[in-house]
Every structure is written in structure tokens, then in C-alpha cells.
Motif scaffolding. Structure first.
Motif, PDB file in Angstrom:
ATOM      1  N   MET A   1       2.000  -5.097 -11.918  1.00 29.13           N
ATOM      2  CA  MET A   1       0.973  -4.155 -12.184  1.00 29.13           C
ATOM      3  C   MET A   1       1.535  -2.944 -12.706  1.00 29.13           C
ATOM      4  SD  MET A   1      -2.157  -5.279 -12.569  1.00 29.13           S
ATOM      5  CE  MET A   1      -2.763  -3.914 -12.637  1.00 29.13           C
ATOM      6  N   PRO A   2       2.492  -2.243 -12.320  1.00 29.80           N
ATOM      7  CA  PRO A   2       2.933  -1.015 -12.540  1.00 29.80           C
ATOM      8  C   PRO A   2       3.335  -1.140 -13.906  1.00 29.80           C
ATOM      9  CG  PRO A   2       4.031  -1.552 -10.505  1.00 29.80           C
ATOM     10  CD  PRO A   2       3.241  -2.818 -10.705  1.00 29.80           C
ATOM     11  N   LYS A   3       3.810  -2.083 -14.529  1.00 29.37           N
ATOM     12  CA  LYS A   3       4.212  -2.241 -16.139  1.00 29.37           C
ATOM     13  C   LYS A   3       3.077  -2.381 -16.992  1.00 29.37           C
ATOM     14  CE  LYS A   3       8.778  -4.672 -15.459  1.00 29.37           C
ATOM     15  NZ  LYS A   3       9.627  -5.378 -16.149  1.00 29.37           N
ATOM     16  N   LEU A   4       1.965  -2.592 -16.472  1.00 31.46           N
ATOM     17  CA  LEU A   4       0.492  -2.749 -17.362  1.00 31.46           C
ATOM     18  C   LEU A   4      -0.134  -1.455 -17.282  1.00 31.46           C
ATOM     19  CD1 LEU A   4      -1.087  -6.250 -16.242  1.00 31.46           C
ATOM     20  CD2 LEU A   4       0.094  -5.533 -18.391  1.00 31.46           C
ATOM     21  N   ASP A   5      -0.130  -0.742 -16.128  1.00 31.37           N
ATOM     22  CA  ASP A   5      -0.502   0.424 -15.572  1.00 31.37           C
ATOM     23  C   ASP A   5       0.366   1.445 -14.927  1.00 31.37           C
ATOM     24  OD1 ASP A   5      -2.428   2.693 -14.880  1.00 31.37           O
ATOM     25  OD2 ASP A   5      -4.172   1.360 -14.477  1.00 31.37           O
ATOM     26  N   LYS A   6       0.714   2.387 -15.412  1.00 31.84           N
ATOM     27  CA  LYS A   6       1.712   3.424 -14.796  1.00 31.84           C
ATOM     28  C   LYS A   6       0.962   3.976 -13.502  1.00 31.84           C
ATOM     29  CE  LYS A   6       5.155   2.827 -17.870  1.00 31.84           C
ATOM     30  NZ  LYS A   6       5.828   1.539 -17.485  1.00 31.84           N
ATOM     31  N   GLU A   7      -0.429   4.245 -13.672  1.00 29.79           N
ATOM     32  CA  GLU A   7      -1.060   4.718 -12.624  1.00 29.79           C
ATOM     33  C   GLU A   7      -1.444   4.092 -11.333  1.00 29.79           C
ATOM     34  OE1 GLU A   7      -2.271   8.136 -13.302  1.00 29.79           O
ATOM     35  OE2 GLU A   7      -1.198   8.109 -14.751  1.00 29.79           O
ATOM     36  N   TYR A   8      -0.954   2.719 -11.693  1.00 30.40           N
ATOM     37  CA  TYR A   8      -1.439   1.489 -10.495  1.00 30.40           C
ATOM     38  C   TYR A   8      -1.065   2.332  -8.924  1.00 30.40           C
ATOM     39  CZ  TYR A   8      -1.053  -2.618  -7.954  1.00 30.40           C
ATOM     40  OH  TYR A   8      -1.192  -3.688  -6.851  1.00 30.40           O
ATOM     41  N   TYR A   9      -1.636   1.820  -8.298  1.00 29.61           N
ATOM     42  CA  TYR A   9      -1.234   2.248  -6.556  1.00 29.61           C
ATOM     43  C   TYR A   9      -1.948   1.053  -5.886  1.00 29.61           C
ATOM     44  CZ  TYR A   9      -0.921   4.964  -2.502  1.00 29.61           C
ATOM     45  OH  TYR A   9      -0.649   5.363  -1.238  1.00 29.61           O
ATOM     46  N   PHE A  10      -1.199   0.564  -4.849  1.00 32.03           N
ATOM     47  CA  PHE A  10      -1.381  -0.492  -3.854  1.00 32.03           C
ATOM     48  C   PHE A  10      -1.196   0.169  -2.461  1.00 32.03           C
ATOM     49  CE2 PHE A  10       0.033  -4.065  -1.316  1.00 32.03           C
ATOM     50  CZ  PHE A  10      -0.941  -4.880  -1.303  1.00 32.03           C
ATOM     51  N   GLN A  11      -2.269  -0.379  -1.567  1.00 31.45           N
ATOM     52  CA  GLN A  11      -1.867   0.216  -0.255  1.00 31.45           C
ATOM     53  C   GLN A  11      -2.242  -1.054   0.623  1.00 31.45           C
ATOM     54  OE1 GLN A  11      -3.881   3.718   0.847  1.00 31.45           O
ATOM     55  NE2 GLN A  11      -5.247   3.385  -0.705  1.00 31.45           N
ATOM     56  N   VAL A  12      -1.718  -1.169   1.717  1.00 31.00           N
ATOM     57  CA  VAL A  12      -2.192  -1.941   2.908  1.00 31.00           C
ATOM     58  C   VAL A  12      -2.749  -1.117   3.779  1.00 31.00           C
ATOM     59  CG1 VAL A  12      -1.213  -3.550   4.656  1.00 31.00           C
ATOM     60  CG2 VAL A  12      -0.252  -3.702   2.245  1.00 31.00           C
ATOM     61  N   ALA A  13      -3.976  -1.484   4.411  1.00 32.48           N
ATOM     62  CA  ALA A  13      -4.587  -0.596   5.352  1.00 32.48           C
ATOM     63  C   ALA A  13      -4.886  -1.511   6.738  1.00 32.48           C
ATOM     64  CB  ALA A  13      -5.987  -0.315   4.553  1.00 32.48           C
ATOM     65  N   THR A  14      -5.090  -0.725   7.835  1.00 34.65           N
ATOM     66  CA  THR A  14      -5.290  -1.574   9.079  1.00 34.65           C
ATOM     67  C   THR A  14      -6.662  -1.984   8.999  1.00 34.65           C
ATOM     68  OG1 THR A  14      -6.158   0.593  10.128  1.00 34.65           O
ATOM     69  CG2 THR A  14      -3.631   0.173  10.157  1.00 34.65           C
ATOM     70  N   HIS A  15      -6.792  -3.010  10.100  1.00 31.32           N
ATOM     71  CA  HIS A  15      -8.077  -3.482  10.289  1.00 31.32           C
ATOM     72  C   HIS A  15      -9.113  -2.271  10.619  1.00 31.32           C
ATOM     73  CE1 HIS A  15     -11.165  -6.107  11.787  1.00 31.32           C
ATOM     74  NE2 HIS A  15     -10.613  -7.011  11.303  1.00 31.32           N
ATOM     75  N   GLU A  16      -8.850  -1.326  11.404  1.00 28.96           N
ATOM     76  CA  GLU A  16      -9.594  -0.260  11.580  1.00 28.96           C
ATOM     77  C   GLU A  16     -10.001   0.324  10.511  1.00 28.96           C
ATOM     78  OE1 GLU A  16      -6.259  -0.748  13.413  1.00 28.96           O
ATOM     79  OE2 GLU A  16      -7.514  -1.818  14.965  1.00 28.96           O
ATOM     80  N   GLU A  17      -9.227   0.753   9.424  1.00 25.35           N
ATOM     81  CA  GLU A  17      -9.476   1.542   8.221  1.00 25.35           C
ATOM     82  C   GLU A  17     -10.575   0.686   7.541  1.00 25.35           C
ATOM     83  OE1 GLU A  17      -5.786   4.002   6.735  1.00 25.35           O
ATOM     84  OE2 GLU A  17      -5.213   2.049   7.374  1.00 25.35           O
ATOM     85  N   LEU A  18     -10.343  -0.600   7.541  1.00 24.31           N
ATOM     86  CA  LEU A  18     -11.171  -1.411   6.347  1.00 24.31           C
ATOM     87  C   LEU A  18     -12.258  -2.010   7.038  1.00 24.31           C
ATOM     88  CD1 LEU A  18      -8.879  -2.826   3.459  1.00 24.31           C
ATOM     89  CD2 LEU A  18     -10.392  -0.991   3.471  1.00 24.31           C
ATOM     90  N   GLY A  19     -12.124  -2.394   8.348  1.00 19.10           N
ATOM     91  CA  GLY A  19     -13.325  -3.038   9.090  1.00 19.10           C
ATOM     92  C   GLY A  19     -13.318  -4.451   8.647  1.00 19.10           C
ATOM     93  N   SER A  20     -14.825  -4.947   8.224  1.00 16.46           N
ATOM     94  CA  SER A  20     -14.946  -6.304   7.628  1.00 16.46           C
ATOM     95  C   SER A  20     -14.481  -6.396   6.537  1.00 16.46           C
ATOM     96  CB  SER A  20     -16.381  -6.490   8.144  1.00 16.46           C
ATOM     97  OG  SER A  20     -17.352  -5.798   7.190  1.00 16.46           O
TER      98      SER A  20
END
Length: 133
Positions: A1-20
């Protein structure tokens, strides 16, 4: 993805942050990111079909919707199914992970095994293809 979109950002969140929520594609101004709940990310990394589907679904949102402000608005009235961003992302997920030309004539079990998707996803996609969709 970074090659397709230089603005691409990915993050892993905790269960508390995303809930269901298993995953989200988030737009904040010009910044767009995909956020996956940590258990979903770990299972997708371990090749669990359902969670790989979640990643593909969020990628569909990212590619089709994240940079298009018009697709984030509903001006009232019912959406036709093909106009619904959730429907579009589900279609993208199926086409990406279960390409018709590679699965023609296969059983749902073989599709699930060969494409790394859940049995439900394999059956769903094969049913669409059988119906000519």
C-alpha cells in the motif's frame, strides 16, 4: 500500500479502543488510515480466513471510499444496494480473495483452502458466481 499511496497509514488498536468493531477506515482531513483490532490483525497474520476478509474489506473502503468525500454523504432516501459503501467493500473483498477465474469448478471447501477464506465466504462467493454475478 505505501507504494500506491504515500499517505497510507495503518495502525493496530486494542480491543478497548475499537470495541465491537473489527476494523475501520478513518478519514481525518487529508489523512486516511486503516485501523484493525489487535486480535483481528493477529488472526489475519496467522491466515485465518474470516479475519483476512476483514482486512480485505477495510482495504476496499480505503481504495474506493476514503479519498472521495461524496461517498461519505447520504442526502436522504434509501441507497440502492450497489451504492452502499458496505456492500461495495464486501464485493471488493470477495473479488479480491476469491477471483472467479481461479475458482471455477471448485468446491466451497477447496475455495476456502486455496484462497484462505472462511467456508461462509467461499460459499457466498461461489453462489454469486453461479447466479451470474
Amino acid at each position: 500500500m505505501p507504494k500506491l499511496d504515500k499517505e497510507y497509514y495503518f495502525q493496530v488498536a486494542t480491543h478497548e479502543e475499537l470495541g465491537s468493531s473489527h476494523g475501520l477506515t478513518i478519514r481525518d482531513g487529508d489523512e486516511v488510515s486503516i485501523m484493525l483490532r489487535e486480535d483481528i490483525y493477529e488472526r489475519a497474520y496467522a491466515h485465518e480466513g474470516r479475519d483476512r476478509g476483514t482486512v480485505a474489506h477495510e482495504l476496499g473502503h480505503y481504495l474506493m471510499h476514503a479519498r472521495s468525500p461524496a461517498l461519505h454523504r447520504n442526502f436522504g432516501g434509501a441507497l440502492k444496494s450497489f451504492e452502499d459503501p458496505e456492500w461495495q467493500a464486501k464485493c471488493f473483498q470477495g473479488e479480491l480473495l476469491v477471483p472467479r477465474h481461479l475458482v471455477t469448478g471448485m468446491s466451497p471447501y477447496d475455495v476456502a483452502r486455496q484462497c484462505g477464506v472462511s467456508m461462509d465466504a467461499a460459499e457466498y462467493q461461489l453462489k454469486l458466481y453461479a447466479a451470474g454475478k
